[in-house]
Design a protein around this motif. Structure first.
Motif, mmCIF file in Angstrom:
data_model
loop_
_atom_site.group_PDB
_atom_site.id
_atom_site.type_symbol
_atom_site.label_atom_id
_atom_site.label_comp_id
_atom_site.label_asym_id
_atom_site.label_seq_id
_atom_site.Cartn_x
_atom_site.Cartn_y
_atom_site.Cartn_z
ATOM 1 N N ASN A 169 -24.891 -25.616 10.389
ATOM 2 C CA ASN A 169 -23.640 -25.022 9.672
ATOM 3 C C ASN A 169 -23.940 -24.301 8.651
ATOM 4 O O ASN A 169 -23.625 -25.278 6.713
ATOM 5 C CB ASN A 169 -22.209 -26.117 9.681
ATOM 6 C CG ASN A 169 -21.454 -25.914 9.412
ATOM 7 O OD1 ASN A 169 -20.905 -24.604 8.895
ATOM 8 N ND2 ASN A 169 -20.403 -26.581 9.573
ATOM 9 N N TYR A 216 -22.173 -34.224 10.446
ATOM 10 C CA TYR A 216 -21.890 -33.066 9.808
ATOM 11 C C TYR A 216 -21.897 -32.546 8.332
ATOM 12 O O TYR A 216 -22.131 -31.617 8.404
ATOM 13 C CB TYR A 216 -19.956 -32.914 9.863
ATOM 14 C CG TYR A 216 -19.806 -33.065 11.272
ATOM 15 C CD1 TYR A 216 -19.680 -32.213 12.521
ATOM 16 C CD2 TYR A 216 -19.222 -34.927 11.684
ATOM 17 C CE1 TYR A 216 -18.962 -32.090 13.301
ATOM 18 C CE2 TYR A 216 -18.392 -34.860 13.276
ATOM 19 C CZ TYR A 216 -18.539 -33.513 14.369
ATOM 20 O OH TYR A 216 -18.379 -33.780 15.495
ATOM 21 N N LYS A 220 -24.684 -28.917 7.087
ATOM 22 C CA LYS A 220 -24.250 -28.496 6.354
ATOM 23 C C LYS A 220 -24.932 -28.457 5.214
ATOM 24 O O LYS A 220 -25.113 -28.412 4.332
ATOM 25 C CB LYS A 220 -23.417 -27.986 5.898
ATOM 26 C CG LYS A 220 -22.132 -29.336 6.046
ATOM 27 C CD LYS A 220 -19.503 -28.682 5.702
ATOM 28 C CE LYS A 220 -19.375 -29.273 5.316
ATOM 29 N NZ LYS A 220 -18.589 -29.389 5.799
#
Lengths: 464, 460
Positions: A169, A216, A220
């Protein structure tokens, strides 16, 4: 020429060692503390069972309904027919069932000893099931026999998380100063304390590898400005790889000990060259150190000049010396359970470390600059700061902090511990759960440095 | 909610175990071996197995737990672990000086086909085992059975190796203890002594895993079944095995090797199982039951009568090892409680038969399951469908307890967040008194803490 510290070598069979296995390092240490990766252990029941909440990593989901798999222990519970006929089918079915029940965003598969021996291909299963279920599934070849200690498992975990999670991400978090925390596992809630300080400073913590952590954030992690490395031994690989691929520099920090914490926080602030951040950070440190001073005044009459010994991990036996120093205690003997030469002698010896057969079977990833995401400006900035004397990827190891005539012993055995205690009679001995009650039976106060046993130390034990 | 992904919707699982109610064989072998005096357990596998088992036993007993390992690396896994085992024998006898090395296999060494009996012979032939010392090998593949199976296999190895027949029967009885606490083993000895029955108890972890603090560490504490005791088991007039799963194998081995006949009883948890144990002691030990013991029984019955109103009808979820939870389930039913949900990860058909017998009349609504996937996740899902008043099982139940606001009485293995189990027995009549006390405390503490203010009563 300083002496080489022999480490990361085999334990002699029959020796009662502190060490565990590759699986323990991979599942228990690096992946275990992440609450929203569903960890499924492929093997007989025990391996998953023993790693079930036993490292006392804490986690705090953002809300009451947020995903939290930490309390769940999943296993394919291999039976003899799976060993004889192969266990891939059962593993695939277990993944299907796990998906149906938990609907996870990502699943990690962990191979235990028999899996590698019978030739089950967990990576093929991961690919097949990823296609079937449409979620991220990845496998760790962390069979217990692969290395000489947990350390091999850390490396395997780093590799897979780097190739299969980091970089998924590209949207960075909002915030002026973005960092990742590497090698802080939130044992006993340590990370909660550190997070609170960083937040007050105005630092954005994107990912933690891995304590109070979320997949999550890891996805990133490549979008940050700076990586902090706490436990050098278990996580330096990912820091290195992120620098090579994305250009993110890293610095070594230590949050054990008040002075050490202040030093680390100020170093982080100084990296960003923001006057407001620096002054705010200094004010926070000053405020906190005042409180610590009060506490220190209370304990120092008891602790000053006392002898300590610490034998744990790959970093904590060094980190904790700073805390003990602040209390006026002398570390007369120390050593790691699964450290390497660089953890003792410093990173400058890295080029001289010979790769032996036990390390060769752990994949060394070839990492290249990401053509799209490599950020040259971060490296240019690093060069500039280096010229000003700011230290990156700098770790001198334990040795420079060991006083003359102190003892450094790698992979301490039970027998050695007994002799040390008899001869030097320390005021406190620090190690792990397996050592705890042996030491206490000898009348010596004992503290665990991994799974904490929290405050209060019975220094008057001998008087009872 | 901690177990927030557990719902009442049960799907049929055929491969996945979640939150197991068992662990693997080797830890059972390690625990059993610690109950033999001067014995060092040895794990023939990767270092992690030994480390995990030692850690778990240490957390449970809060005592030193020593064991060595063959420290397999990849090479040993490919070429076989014999070189590691032989080196370990030399290291152990020269460094730790045990009387016995009790080596057990792991899934790793079993998968590659290592044979510890052959290795023990080789070690002996090569002079690696000093005179008067012993090495015993036990196969404990982690992918068969459970920790209970490993415990049983270790006991079988001990009697196979040591028990001898002199041709002359002794007055003693053999008692094979199923997996229970040092305190329970101490209580079994006390009851036999009160009866005036001489016993060989195997294993015996009292004075091993409940040792006093003296300022001196002893690697081999004073407790544990001795070698002469194990040898003399071959001359005993009868073996009483306490627990079908844990002791049947060793009892059969003794009968085959030394013609000592046996009887299998339950571990004496609760009223009736203790009755059967005391009767067996009386029958085979040819001894009268003394007043001290009948008085203990009487006190238990008295206490149950006094507090029956708080126990009857209470719905209980129970999990753990079959030799322990079968008699406990029987006891709960006897005092009119309702053990409605029961799981044990340990396989064995006998479980369902016994539970059926216990439940059919007095708790027909009970759901019970053992073996693969009879896990705490399933148990919790049953609880989600209809709640219970009390949980009885190991520490792993504390998350269910908190989520469901249901009190937990800690019984079984492991208990890693409380103490007491190693000091105060649950077996025998006095042990049953303690169990009832613990259940009442749990139930009534919750009542007192949560009932409407106008309902809080001083007298209960």
């Amino acid at each position: 020429m300083p002496q080489e510290v022999q480490s990361n070598v085999r334990t002699i069979p029959g020796i009662i060692s502190q060490r565990g296995c590759t699986y323990a390092g991979c599942k228990g240490v690096v992946l275990g503390p992440t609450r929203d990766i569903l960890n499924l252990v492929h093997g007989p029941v025990g391996c998953s069972y023993y790693a079930w909440l036993t490292r006392r990593n804490q986690t705090k989901p953002e809300s009451e309904t947020d995903v939290n798999f930490m309390m769940y222990c999943l296993t394919s519970d291999m039976q003899d027919e799976n060993i004889v006929l192969g266990g891939e089918k059962k593993l695939s079915q277990a993944i299907r069932e796990a998906y149906e029940i938990f609907k996870p965003h990502a699943i990690g598969l962990f191979a235990t000893c028999p899996v590698g021996l019978i030739g089950d291909d967990i990576h093929a299963v991961a690919r097949k099931m990823e296609a079937e279920l449409g979620i991220n599934i990845f496998g760790f070849s962390c069979e217990g026999y692969r290395g000489v200690s947990q350390s091999a498992g850390h490396h395997i975990a780093n590799n897979k998380v780097f190739t299969d999670v980091v970089g998924l991400n590209d949207t960075p978090d909002e915030g002026k100063f973005r960092i990742n925390m590497l090698g802080e596992y939130n044992i006993g809630g340590d990370a909660f304390e550190i997070e609170a300080l960083l937040e007050e400073m105005g630092i954005t913590l994107t990912a933690s590898f891995s304590g109070n952590s979320s997949v999550y954030g890891m996805e990133k992690a490549h979008t940050v400005d700076l990586n902090l490395v706490m436990c050098h031994r278990s996580i330096n690989y990912i820091a290195e790889m992120m620098e090579k691929k994305y250009g993110i520099p890293w610095i070594k920090v230590n949050f054990i000990g008040a002075e050490a914490t202040a030093k680390s926080l100020i170093k982080i602030a100084e990296y960003f060259e923001d006057a407001e951040l620096i002054s705010k950070t200094k004010a926070i440190c000053e405020r906190e150190l005042k409180k610590v001073k009060v506490a220190l005044e209370e304990v120092k009459p008891i602790t000053n000049g006392k002898l300590a010994m610490m034998f744990v991990g790959g970093s904590r036996a060094h980190h904790y010396q700073e805390l003990f120093n602040e209390m006026g205690m002398d570390t007369v003997a120390a050593g790691y359970e699964f450290g390497h030469r660089d953890d003792y002698e410093g990173r400058q010896v890295l080029p001289d470390i010979k790769v032996d057969a036990d390390s060769r079977n752990i994949e060394e990833l070839v990492v290249e600059k990401d053509p799209r995401l490599y950020d040259q400006s971060k490296q240019d900035f690093k060069k500039k700061k280096e010229a000003e004397g700011y230290l990156f990827e700098h770790y001198e190891g334990m040795m420079p902090d060991m006083k003359k005539n102190s003892l450094v012993i790698d992979d301490l055995s039970h027998y050695e511990a007994e002799v040390l205690i008899e001869q030097l009679k320390p005021a406190v001995f620090c190690a792990g759960i397996k050592e705890k009650y042996v030491i206490q039976k000898m009348g010596i106060p004992m503290k665990q440095l991994h799974s904490y046993d929290y405050e209060a130390l019975m220094l008057h034990l001998a008087e009872l | 909610m901690l177990l927030r992904h557990t719902t009442d919707k049960i799907i049929d699982r055929s491969a996945l175990t979640i939150n197991p109610a068992k662990t693997c064989q080797p830890i059972g072998a390690m625990y059993a071996a610690l109950g033999v005096h001067g014995c060092l357990p040895h794990s023939h596998g990767s270092q992690g197995c030994c480390s995990y088992h030692r850690s778990m036993l240490t957390r449970h007993f809060k005592e030193p737990v020593m064991a060595a390992t063959s420290s397999f690396t990849e090479g040993a896994s490919v070429f076989g672990g014999q070189a590691n085992m032989l080196q370990a024998v030399t290291t152990i006898f020269s460094t730790y000086e045990p009387d016995i090395i009790a080596a057990h296999t792991t899934c790793l060494s079993e998968t590659i086909g290592d044979d510890l009996t052959q290795m023990a012979k080789k070690a002996r032939d090569e002079g690696k085992i000093p005179a008067g010392r012993h090495m015993i090998g036990t196969a404990t593949p982690s992918y068969v059975g459970s920790h209970i199976t490993g415990y049983a296999n270790q006991l079988t190895s001990f009697v196979n190796y040591f028990a001898e027949t002199t041709g002359e029967k002794s007055k003693k009885l053999n008692i094979l203890a199923g997996w229970c606490e040092p305190s329970d083993m101490r209580e079994i000895k006390r009851l036999a002594k009160l009866m005036g029955v001489e016993i060989n108890l195997l294993p015996d972890t009292s004075d091993v895993l409940d040792t006093p603090m003296t300022g001196k560490y002893r690697m081999y504490p004073k407790g544990g079944t001795t070698i002469p005791e194990m040898v003399s088991m071959g001359d005993a007039k009868k073996t009483i095995g306490l627990g079908h799963w844990c002791t049947r194998g060793a009892a059969v081995a003794l009968e085959n090797k030394c013609k000592v006949s046996f009887v299998i009883e339950d571990l004496p948890f609760g009223l009736k199982a203790t009755d059967r144990f005391i009767q067996a002691l009386s029958k085979y030990g040819i001894a009268k039951i003394p007043t001290e013991i009948t008085d203990e029984r009487g006190r238990l019955v008295d206490m149950i009568t006094d507090m029956h109103q708080y126990l009857h009808g209470k719905r209980v979820a129970l999990w753990g090892d079959p030799d322990e939870i079968i008699p406990i389930a029987e006891f709960l039913v006897d005092i009119d409680m309702k053990p409605v949900y029961i799981v044990s990860g340990t396989p064995g058909k006998h479980f369902m038969e016994r539970m059926e017998n216990i439940m059919t009349v007095k708790c027909p609504e009970a759901k019970y399951k053992n073996g693969e996937r009879a896990d705490l996740f399933l148990l919790h899902q049953w609880i989600k469908q209809q709640g219970v008043d009390l949980l009885i099982g190991n520490t792993h139940g504390k998350f269910i307890a908190r989520d469901e606001n249901t009190p937990l009485v800690r019984v079984g293995f492991p208990i890693i967040d409380r103490v007491g189990h190693s000091y105060f027995p649950l077996v025998g009549y006095t042990g049953a008194i303690r169990l009832v006390e613990k259940m009442l405390d749990a139930i009534l503490d919750k009542t007192d803490a949560t009932c409407p203010e106008e309902k809080l009563e001083l007298v209960m």
